[in-house]
Design an enzyme around this catalytic site. Structure first.
Site, PDB file in Angstrom:
ATOM      1  CD  GLU A 163      96.434  38.434  50.658  1.00 36.03           C
ATOM      2  OE1 GLU A 163      96.183  37.801  50.320  1.00 36.03           O
ATOM      3  OE2 GLU A 163      95.267  39.511  49.769  1.00 36.03           O
ATOM      4  CG  ASN A 167      98.115  37.305  42.905  1.00 38.20           C
ATOM      5  OD1 ASN A 167      97.607  35.560  42.463  1.00 38.20           O
ATOM      6  ND2 ASN A 167      97.512  37.326  44.230  1.00 38.20           N
ATOM      7  NE  ARG A 207      84.436  32.029  47.400  1.00 39.11           N
ATOM      8  CZ  ARG A 207      85.693  32.497  47.849  1.00 39.11           C
ATOM      9  NH1 ARG A 207      85.963  31.416  48.545  1.00 39.11           N
ATOM     10  NH2 ARG A 207      86.282  33.461  46.739  1.00 39.11           N
TER      11      ARG A 207
END
Ligand code: ADP
Length: 401
Positions: free
Chosen positions: A385, A7, A240
């Site tokens: 993941e 990743n 965010r």
């Protein structure tokens, strides 16, 4: 079969080597500060940590260091690189082209490059990581696993924005959704945990980390998700904003004379929990300040965070015409009983009730935290993941033989 999961971020590489016989993690780690002073590798084997500090000018050097660590006589876990059967790469954006993971070839590389315009911060380092692995391991098959792929099943009325249609046709402006690998893994794990067929379940998965998103998964298929064209949309996150009135953007530019870069930074890095609380984006700090020290701004940030998640849960129950389970995952979802409590409070009308004791005890483990009289199951399922990437890679590479 041993699979290396990679990743790549702009200055980092996370990796995990897995033995797919028993899905055991043989080694994992992180290379940090690539191309910056102080680059180093943190390599973990059986809970033991090895730190190697070395100047690393690019991702190829970083991945070479990872491969050296994996075959090292002292802290290595394989005798030679030939034991690695395949590499699975996390790729953030697959656009509309990929609804599933795919074996990487020249055409796939081209498609990932075409998606750079949709993920300018994420796809370039993913490409660099793939190129570096190709250089170091030219004969090993590689698979791309996309964050967007799982959400390609959204119906058009869910992924289309009510904007001029040409913006979609010509510029690909639509909802894509992210965290797909996690939502997919968690929905499968939920079905296993409940001992039910995934095809029979309506699930809302809440992936709550620094970035956070919810997905409505009906009979194994994602039918809606809270992130959108970019990972800025949806619920309030660490830094965010999530959903806001789009006219705020033009107000910031026209009335407050902010540049587009300043607006971008404000919405992505200075908003959300951090923007409201003002001192930290780390949920551990915010919940301590809010719940335990009664800081008003921290409490406001927590209330906004919980309220927006509640709203999404309500809307997804409507979208799916029902629900069987709500599942919490990600750093906050897996570890924080206070946040789970704040989200599930006053939801009994919808049949959602949690058991305080079960909730308090569920820290980083799979658990059913619903009250015995809750109509809807409320679960904690830690995400994985890397395992999902390794499984997809394994499946694709097995079909080659
Ligand atoms: P990322 O999106 O970076 O992968 P993670 O899924 O690791 O993030 O989640 C990171 C978030 O989880 C941080 O905000 C961190 O504060 C939060 N977190 C971790 N443990 C706890 C905890 N016990 N209570 C509250 N928040 C926690």
């Amino acid at each position: 079969m041993k699979i290396l999961v990679i990743n790549c971020g702009s200055s980092s590489v996370k990796y995990q080597l897995m033995d797919m016989e028993d899905e055991k993690v043989l080694a994992k780690g992180l290379v940090d500060r690539i191309g910056i002073e102080g680059s180093m590798l943190t390599h973990k084997v059986n809970g033991k940590k090895y730190i190697i500090e070395e100047p690393l000018k690019d991702h190829t050097k970083a991945i070479k260091l990872v491969l050296d660590a994996l075959v090292d006589k002292e802290h290595g876990v394989i005798k030679s690189m030939s034991e690695i059967s395949a590499v699975g790469h996390r790729v953030v954006h697959g656009g509309e082209k990929y609804a599933e993971s795919v074996l990487i070839d020249e055409n796939v590389m081209k498609s990932i490059e075409d998606c750079i315009k949709l993920a300018p911060l994420h796809n370039p380092p993913n490409i660099v990581g793939i190129e570096a692995c190709k250089e170091l391991m030219p004969s090993i098959p590689m698979v791309a696993v996309f964050d967007t792929a799982f959400h390609q099943t959204l119906p058009d009325y869910a992924y289309m924005y009510p904007l001029p249609y040409d913006l979609y046709k010509e510029h690909g402006i639509r909802k894509y959704g992210f965290h797909g690998t996690s939502h997919k893994y968690v929905s499968k794990a939920t079905a296993e945990f409940l001992n039910k067929d995934l095809d029979s379940l309506k699930i809302i998965t809440c992936h709550l980390g620094n970035g956070a998103s919810l997905a409505a998964i009906k009979y194994g298929v994602s039918i809606d998700t809270s992130m959108g064209f970019t990972p800025l949309a949806g619920i309030a996150m660490g830094t965010r904003s999530g959903d806001i009135d789009p006219a705020i953007v033009t107000f910031l530019i026209k009335d407050l004379k902010m540049s587009t870069e300043e607006v971008d930074t404000l919405l992505n890095k200075k908003s959300g929990i951090y923007g409201l609380y003002g001192k930290s984006s780390d949920m551990r700090d915010v919940k301590k300040a809010g719940f335990y020290e009664h800081d008003e701004r921290a409490m406001l940030a927590l209330n906004v965070f919980h309220y927006r998640i509640k709203q999404y849960i309500g809307s997804y129950i409507a979208s799916m015409n029902g629900i069987d389970a709500i599942v919490f995952t990600g750093g906050i979802g897996e570890n924080s009983f206070e946040n789970r409590n704040g989200i599930c409070e006053d939801m009994d009308y919808l049949g959602i009730k949690i058991d305080q004791e079960k909730n308090n005890n569920a820290v980083g483990i799979e658990a059913d935290i619903s009250a015995t009289d809750s109509k809807i199951k409320v679960l904690v399922i830690p995400t994985d993941e890397e395992l999902m990437i390794a499984r997809d890679t394994n499946d694709i590479v097995n079909k080659l033989n």
